[in-house]
Design an enzyme around this catalytic site. Structure first.
Site, PDB file in Angstrom:
ATOM      1  N   ASP A 145      -6.738 -37.297 -51.160  1.00 26.00           N
ATOM      2  CA  ASP A 145      -5.882 -36.179 -50.760  1.00 26.00           C
ATOM      3  C   ASP A 145      -6.675 -35.071 -50.062  1.00 26.00           C
ATOM      4  O   ASP A 145      -6.114 -34.043 -49.707  1.00 26.00           O
ATOM      5  CB  ASP A 145      -5.213 -35.535 -51.986  1.00 26.00           C
ATOM      6  N   ASP A 197      -3.738 -45.985 -61.431  1.00 29.16           N
ATOM      7  CA  ASP A 197      -3.074 -44.709 -61.201  1.00 29.16           C
ATOM      8  C   ASP A 197      -1.748 -44.713 -61.955  1.00 29.16           C
ATOM      9  O   ASP A 197      -0.985 -45.672 -61.847  1.00 29.16           O
ATOM     10  CB  ASP A 197      -2.820 -44.543 -59.698  1.00 29.16           C
ATOM     11  N   ASP A 199      -1.317 -38.959 -62.290  1.00 30.78           N
ATOM     12  CA  ASP A 199      -0.896 -38.279 -61.069  1.00 30.78           C
ATOM     13  C   ASP A 199       0.035 -37.096 -61.318  1.00 30.78           C
ATOM     14  O   ASP A 199       1.004 -37.214 -62.074  1.00 30.78           O
ATOM     15  CB  ASP A 199      -0.144 -39.321 -60.212  1.00 30.78           C
TER      16      ASP A 199
HETATM   17  C1  GLC Z   1      -0.820 -36.772 -56.129  1.00 33.35           C
HETATM   18  C2  GLC Z   1      -1.471 -37.859 -55.308  1.00 33.35           C
HETATM   19  C3  GLC Z   1      -0.983 -37.754 -53.898  1.00 33.35           C
HETATM   20  C4  GLC Z   1       0.510 -37.934 -53.889  1.00 33.35           C
HETATM   21  C5  GLC Z   1       1.202 -36.974 -54.872  1.00 33.35           C
HETATM   22  C6  GLC Z   1       2.598 -37.405 -55.151  1.00 33.35           C
HETATM   23  O1  GLC Z   1      -1.187 -35.519 -55.716  1.00 33.35           O
HETATM   24  O2  GLC Z   1      -2.853 -37.771 -55.408  1.00 33.35           O
HETATM   25  O3  GLC Z   1      -1.608 -38.653 -53.045  1.00 33.35           O
HETATM   26  O4  GLC Z   1       1.006 -37.715 -52.607  1.00 33.35           O
HETATM   27  O5  GLC Z   1       0.561 -36.931 -56.117  1.00 33.35           O
HETATM   28  O6  GLC Z   1       2.597 -38.561 -55.945  1.00 33.35           O
END
Ligand code: GLC
Ligand code: CA
Length: 559
Positions: free
Chosen positions: A330, A98, A200
């Site tokens: 999510d 990630d 992300d």
């Molecule tokens: C993305 C991730 C999520 C996180 C957000 C902030 O949407 O998938 O889990 O809270 O970014 O990094």
């Protein structure tokens, strides 16, 4: 379109904290993942995406990174990571990580240095901005609720921007030093032999440096920071530079988490020479978005859901490949969200698997999806861990919901639904840990677990194995990978049907499912051979097909 190594791959997302705990501290870890590589290989997985494993205070479960070059102690060591990477490759699989670079953690040393000297060089790596008349610079609400501005301690009128939690300060991508440091970090991981990244929240990296306020859109008098994202121009230049200076060097596979892209930028993002190899198709998830929050989220109804997926598929023909999901860390569980109540059973889960996994694009599975894990009911908000769930719960109460209603909206939407520990067996705590899990297991692990499904030929797990094997079977792989997709029977209110057609060989494969609660007889020309059934059907013949409720079939048609 030029063929790429990742075009025909199956990806699987691991949420490390909840996957497998090897040492009984209740937290999943790298050694746990290592012990399950053969399980993933047998499932047919090619690409493994690890949600963040970097050092982090875990305010947002690792999406708040304190050190991009270190493995979180909770998860293990860099040596264990290197072993995991090597063992993944040994099995012919690929590892992606990630990439969280819109923001870091407030514990990151850059931010600590910035706080220590708000006028110094490090402060310029973030968005330290002067307030207006004793107020923050603008009226933005962060994605996790409350103002997106936090006063810099020790200053009178200085604020820093955080589009997510206040512990996740946004990085300043306009600063060339920031970009250069990020690019070299990305290259450091790629040089280790990583196959790529899931990227992300990336659209948020482009800000409007004057930070205009917008008309309030909620009772808190604030306006979502997404209004700025919609207006900001020029994210493309940043993404192009990122790609050219990193991913392009080694043909990395990248999949963007992209919400709120300007529709005219589709080709720039994921076309032949796009910023990313692929990006997730969130269009089905977006159908559930409420105007204000989870408390007014909308239920899925079959037809708009199916049509939305078809629309995504059509716009990508000749452009590139989206990545198809039914759930992730999510989102709530796909089986709980997309299946009507009468289909929330094994047959329904196989139906859902069939119609999504054979779409054009890269299928991503999320851990536990392959055994049909479901949402998890909690009786009190204290049983939730997720920062966003706690915010949405509060928001629902403020909007006038009762406690029961607010909990119901968490049951339907919470990110913790998918973060409960992986259900390996019916042993205590689902075989996930010998200790106390960091987040309570879903009590239905006694019925839904890997061990039970391994031993039963008609389980959801064994169906996923067959389905993936079919997609990768040399006889059909080209068609499922590069073939066009044409929806059929679109006027049918409960039928999800499309034909994958290989323009070169002429091979045509029908994928069809009945999401209704009544049988449906359809006339279908040219059926040659049944390739897969979710209910033990043995053949198709003649020109008609009667599908039982929740039945799906994959059928080779005459060319
Ligand atoms: C993305 C991730 C999520 C996180 C957000 C902030 O949407 O998938 O889990 O809270 O970014 O990094
Ligand atoms: Ca552990």
């Amino acid at each position: 379109m030029k063929k790429r190594w990742w075009n025909d791959k199956i990806a699987y997302q691991i949420y490390p904290k909840s996957f497998c705990d090897s040492n009984g501290d209740g937290i999943g870890d790298l050694a746990g993942i290592l012990s399950k590589l053969d399980y993933l290989k047998e499932l047919g997985v090619d690409i493994i995406w690890l949600s963040p494993i970097y050092r982090s205070p875990f305010v947002d479960q690792g999406y708040d990174i304190a050190d991009y070059y270190a493995i979180a102690e909770e998860f293990g060591t860099m040596e264990e990571f290197d072993t995991l990477l090597a063992e993944t490759k040994k099995r012919g699989m690929y590892l992606i990580m990630d990439l969280v670079v819109n923001h870091c953690s407030d514990q990151h040393q850059w931010f600590q240095k910035a706080l220590a000297d708000p006028d110094g060089e490090y402060a310029q790596r973030f968005w330290f901005v002067k307030g207006k008349d004793g107020n923050p610079p603008s009226n933005y609400r962060s994605y996790f609720g409350g103002s997106a501005w936090e006063q810099v301690p020790g200053t009178e009128d200085r604020y820093y921007l955080h589009m997510f939690a206040k512990e996740q300060p946004d990085l300043n991508w306009e600063n060339p030093v920031v970009r250069e440091k990020i690019f070299s970090m990305v290259n450091w991981w790629l040089d280790k032999g990583l196959a790529g990244f899931r990227i992300d929240a990336i659209i948020n990296i482009k800000k409007i440096p004057t930070f205009p306020s917008y008309a309030p859109d909620g009772p808190d008098g604030l306006a979502s920071c997404v209004h700025m994202v919609h207006e900001a121009q020029g994210v493309g230049a940043l993404l192009k530079e990122l790609k050219e200076k990193t991913f392009d060097r080694c043909g990395a596979f990248t999949v963007g988490e992209v919400f709120d892209m300007k529709p005219q930028e589709l080709v720039d993002f994921v076309g032949e020479d796009g910023y990313f190899s692929s990006m997730f198709d969130f269009s089905a998830h977006e159908l559930t978005f409420g105007e204000h929050g989870w408390y007014d989220s909308k239920p899925i109804s079959f037809r708009p859901w199916r049509d939305t997926i078809f629309a995504s598929q059509k716009k990508m023909l000749g452009v590139g490949f989206l990545s198809n999901i039914i759930e992730n860390h999510d989102e709530p569980r796909g089986a709980s969200r997309y299946l009507p109540s009468y289909a929330q059973n094994e047959m329904g889960k196989k139906l859902l698997a069939t119609t999504y996994l054979l779409l054009r694009g890269i299928p991503f599975l999320y851990q536990g999806q392959e055994i049909g894990m479901t949402n998890c009911r909690r009786s009190d908000i204290s049983e939730y861990d997720d920062i966003s769930t706690r915010d949405q719960y509060r928001w629902a109460l403020e909007a006038g919901c009762t406690k029961e209603q607010a909990l119901q909206c968490c049951y339907e939407n919470s990110r913790d639904n998918s973060r409960t520990p992986m259900q390996w067996s019916d042993a205590p705590n689902a075989g996930f840990t010998t200790g106390k899990p960091w987040l309570a297991v879903n009590p239905n692990y006694r019925e839904i677990n890997v061990a039970e499904q391994e031993s039963r030929p008609d389980s959801v797990l064994n169906y996923y194995r067959k389905l993936i094997a079919l997609r990768k079977n040399d006889a059909f792989r080209e068609t499922f990978t590069y073939g066009a997709l044409a929806p059929i029977l679109e006027e049918e209110p409960f039928i999800f049907a499309y034909i994958r057609e290989n323009q070169e060989s002429g091979q045509r494969i029908l994928v069809i499912g009945n999401y209704g609660d009544a049988p449906r007889t359809l006339s279908i020309g040219g059926m040659r051979e049944l390739l897969l059934s979710n209910c033990g059907r043995e053949e198709v013949k003649g020109g008609t097909l009667t599908l039982a409720p929740c039945e799906s079939a994959v059928i080779l048609l005459w060319a």
